[in-house]
Design an enzyme around this catalytic site. Structure first.
Site, mmCIF file in Angstrom:
data_model
loop_
_atom_site.group_PDB
_atom_site.id
_atom_site.type_symbol
_atom_site.label_atom_id
_atom_site.label_comp_id
_atom_site.label_asym_id
_atom_site.label_seq_id
_atom_site.Cartn_x
_atom_site.Cartn_y
_atom_site.Cartn_z
ATOM 1 N N GLU A 1 2.148 24.404 -53.212
ATOM 2 C CA GLU A 1 2.892 24.434 -54.467
ATOM 3 C C GLU A 1 4.121 23.527 -54.332
ATOM 4 O O GLU A 1 5.058 23.834 -53.615
ATOM 5 C CB GLU A 1 3.338 25.853 -54.814
ATOM 6 C CG GLU A 1 4.113 25.909 -56.124
ATOM 7 C CD GLU A 1 4.905 27.196 -56.304
ATOM 8 O OE1 GLU A 1 5.135 27.598 -57.454
ATOM 9 O OE2 GLU A 1 5.323 27.792 -55.288
ATOM 10 N N ASN B 1 -7.454 48.548 -62.159
ATOM 11 C CA ASN B 1 -7.149 49.692 -61.304
ATOM 12 C C ASN B 1 -8.455 50.390 -60.935
ATOM 13 O O ASN B 1 -8.982 51.205 -61.672
ATOM 14 C CB ASN B 1 -6.218 50.658 -62.031
ATOM 15 C CG ASN B 1 -5.664 51.743 -61.118
ATOM 16 O OD1 ASN B 1 -6.138 51.915 -59.997
ATOM 17 N ND2 ASN B 1 -4.666 52.460 -61.586
ATOM 18 N N ASP C 1 2.694 28.991 -51.034
ATOM 19 C CA ASP C 1 3.806 29.138 -51.968
ATOM 20 C C ASP C 1 4.989 28.262 -51.548
ATOM 21 O O ASP C 1 5.251 28.065 -50.362
ATOM 22 C CB ASP C 1 4.217 30.615 -51.992
ATOM 23 C CG ASP C 1 5.312 30.916 -52.980
ATOM 24 O OD1 ASP C 1 5.070 30.743 -54.184
ATOM 25 O OD2 ASP C 1 6.406 31.326 -52.540
ATOM 26 N N ASN D 1 -4.369 55.404 -55.106
ATOM 27 C CA ASN D 1 -3.422 54.642 -54.288
ATOM 28 C C ASN D 1 -2.290 54.036 -55.109
ATOM 29 O O ASN D 1 -1.525 53.210 -54.602
ATOM 30 C CB ASN D 1 -4.139 53.547 -53.486
ATOM 31 C CG ASN D 1 -4.781 52.474 -54.382
ATOM 32 O OD1 ASN D 1 -4.470 52.362 -55.558
ATOM 33 N ND2 ASN D 1 -5.684 51.694 -53.803
ATOM 34 N N ASP E 1 -5.620 46.929 -58.105
ATOM 35 C CA ASP E 1 -5.860 46.945 -56.659
ATOM 36 C C ASP E 1 -7.105 46.134 -56.305
ATOM 37 O O ASP E 1 -7.783 45.574 -57.165
ATOM 38 C CB ASP E 1 -5.983 48.385 -56.149
ATOM 39 C CG ASP E 1 -6.942 49.241 -56.960
ATOM 40 O OD1 ASP E 1 -7.951 48.685 -57.462
ATOM 41 O OD2 ASP E 1 -6.702 50.456 -57.104
#
Length: 579
Positions: free
Chosen positions: A324, A103, A295, A108, A130
């Site tokens: 994948e 972080n 994906d 945010n 983030d």
């Protein structure tokens, strides 16, 4: 761009009733497509290669020829600062789940426009990691020997819960503001590039999130599979190439949804297909990334994935991608790879895949005892199936990822076995990928939920008692493993035979598996010993690779071994340079 056509999907109240006009040097409006929803218009523009960057205006006229609206659009210049080149076998990839890594900007963690706020107390909540946190750890990743990072998706996921993982996209052109901004993403890629590192983007063509604006106003009735009704996929991926499969079963696999919150997109819809391909090219160009991990590759329409992969590789010939395909059968993976000759004529431009069969064979070899010969036989024989692939070296190989228990957990939290797995993936053919935290033996023993598998990286949050960068709070075992991991991966940067060399392996005997990586400049011998006792190895067996009079040197310790025999310690993972 390589191709001159630009599709703009424009949404507005009853926009389909208006007529668009474009008047800008070098831009021609070829067609305007209206659809079932009168709130959409799809414009197809032709951009001349001499067209200069600038803002042009789309004028909208009503049926009486009156201009009733103007839509500005900015045409950007291509970046002269970098070339688009993909990851290679010289790279070592660190897989990162951004919400769980670090972080860097707590401001945010929550956002007024986003449905889900932070809650670090639950494993399926948002924890606040983030893009800035990743950027702040680039020095650490570089020091560990990583040369590329693959980020789980960071695009907007404005879902009421489980939004942290990033696989329910609600805006294909916007970074989720809880991760940062589009510009933050581009800055991260540039900062990585400055350190000689590449960034691999995780993309999803198969489905979007249920809160995507499309779902409140579908452009066409066929935009989503199964008439926008949740029918779960069968997950029977072999049906796509099964010569005896019923077509209803093929449809049940390809058109079924993963879960109700992930509407399954219909890539046979030509406007959607154009949109998704263009979105991919836009992100490559905007960010300057070094690869894509796609994906759920086989769940999208097969013909579309052929078109998508070829469009990307045509635009960026030096790029790289992996798909994948979670199957343990090499022939199933081979179906999707570029260069494969399939019985049904299907062709692809996909360079490589995620090598699930190799992962499974390695885990089996390390956790199950053979009744004869050697515990390594499953792995040895799986590698023998590489003849099925057009190019086995193009695959991503890995000990674990974000969808399975961590490798240390899979191997019973046994550091000896985890070492063997790490050395194997660092030296085998293909591009190795390690999940963040593997270097300190992160584990999820006792809880195999995805939220726990994707636990926070120690030290990524202010106040953490344990910190991977400083070593604070790490156990002696974790610190020792981290140090060895660092040495191995940094040595690998210089090992040309690992990057582009051939592979020769020998039938495993007793507890040991031996293979060589070699090219014209370097020859490397890898010995992995699963035995709890030392083994004496006769080197004359390897005379094809170790000629008379040669000796071997441990690549990490510099220890020199001469003579015709080697005594291999219990649980040894050795990388030896033949001289």
């Amino acid at each position: 761009m390589h191709h001159s056509e630009l599709q703009l999907m424009i949404h507005g109240d009853r926009l389909g009733q208006l007529t668009p006009f474009v008047d800008f040097p070098g831009i021609r409006l070829d067609r305007a497509v209206t659809v079932e929803s009168e709130n959409y218009v799809f414009l197809y523009l032709n951009i001349d290669e001499e067209t200069q960057p600038g803002t042009f205006v789309i004028e909208w006229q009503d049926g009486k020829g009156r201009t009733v609206g103007r839509t500005p659009y900015r045409l950007e210049a291509r970046s002269p600062d970098f070339e688009i080149t993909g990851y290679t076998n010289a790279d070592v990839v660190c897989l990162i789940t951004p919400d769980r890594f670090a972080n860097g900007d707590s401001s945010n963690d929550a956002h007024p426009d986003m449905l889900e706020g932070p809650n670090r107390t639950i494993d399926f909540g948002r924890h606040g990691g983030d893009l800035m946190g990743i950027e702040q750890h680039l020095d650490y990743l570089d020091s560990m020997g990583f040369t590329a990072i693959w980020l789980n998706p960071v695009l907007e996921n404005n879902q009421p819960q489980w939004s942290y993982h990033g696989y329910s996209t609600t805006d294909y052109y916007r970074v989720d503001p809880r991760f940062g901004s589009n510009e933050d993403y581009r800055q991260l890629v540039q900062s990585a590039r400055d350190k000689g590192m590449k960034v691999i983007m995780d993309m999803i063509m198969n489905h979007c999130g249920s809160e995507h604006p499309w779902m409140k106003d579908l452009p066409t009735r066929d935009w989503v599979n199964n008439d926008n009704v949740f029918i779960p996929t069968t997950h029977r991926r072999t049906s796509l190439r099964d010569p005896y499969a019923a077509q209803s079963d093929v449809k049940g696999f390809a058109d079924g949804w993963f879960v109700e919150t992930m509407p399954d997109l219909n890539q046979r819809q030509p406007l959607l297909a154009d949109y998704l391909i263009q979105n991919t090219l836009w992100w490559i160009e905007y960010l300057g990334i070094g690869g894509i991990r796609m994906d759920t590759y086989p769940y999208s329409d097969a013909a579309f994935m052929s078109r998508w992969s070829c469009a990307v590789m045509d635009a960026y010939p030096e790029f790289n991608m992996c798909g994948e395909e979670w199957s343990l059968n090499p022939s199933v993976l081979a179906y999707w790879q570029a260069g494969q000759s399939n019985a049904n004529g299907y062709t692809s431009c996909l360079p490589g895949l995620l090598d699930f069969p190799l992962h499974d064979a390695l885990i089996t070899s390390l956790t199950e005892e053979e009744s004869w010969h050697s515990d390594w036989v499953q792995l040895y024989e799986m590698l023998g199936n590489d003849y099925l692939y057009p190019d086995a070296s193009a695959h991503i190989i890995f000990p674990d990822n974000h969808d399975m228990s961590r490798i240390h957990t899979q191997l019973g939290d046994d550091v000896n076995l985890t070492r063997l797995a790490t050395y194997f993936f660092a030296t085998m053919r293909g591009t190795p990928q390690f999940y963040y935290g593997t270097e300190i033996l992160m584990s999820n023993t006792g809880d195999d939920s995805h939220g726990n598998i994707r636990s926070d990286l120690p030290g990524g949050w202010d106040g953490d008692a344990v910190d991977v960068r400083s070593g604070r709070g790490l156990s002696d075992e974790s610190q020792a493993f981290q140090s060895e991991f660092r040495s191995l991966m940094n040595w690998r940067k210089t090992a040309s035979a690992i990057h582009d060399g051939r592979l020769m392996h020998y039938v495993p005997e007793k507890g040991s598996y031996v293979y060589f990586r070699f090219n014209d400049d370097q020859k490397i011998m890898v010995i992995l010993n699963k035995s709890q006792e030392p083994e004496v190895m006769d080197l004359t067996r390897f005379s094809e690779m170790i000629p008379a009079g040669a000796h071997v040197v441990n690549a990490l310790t510099g220890e020199r071994h001469t003579g015709g025999e080697l005594t291999i310690p219990a649980w040894a993972a050795w990388v030896l340079v033949v001289e």
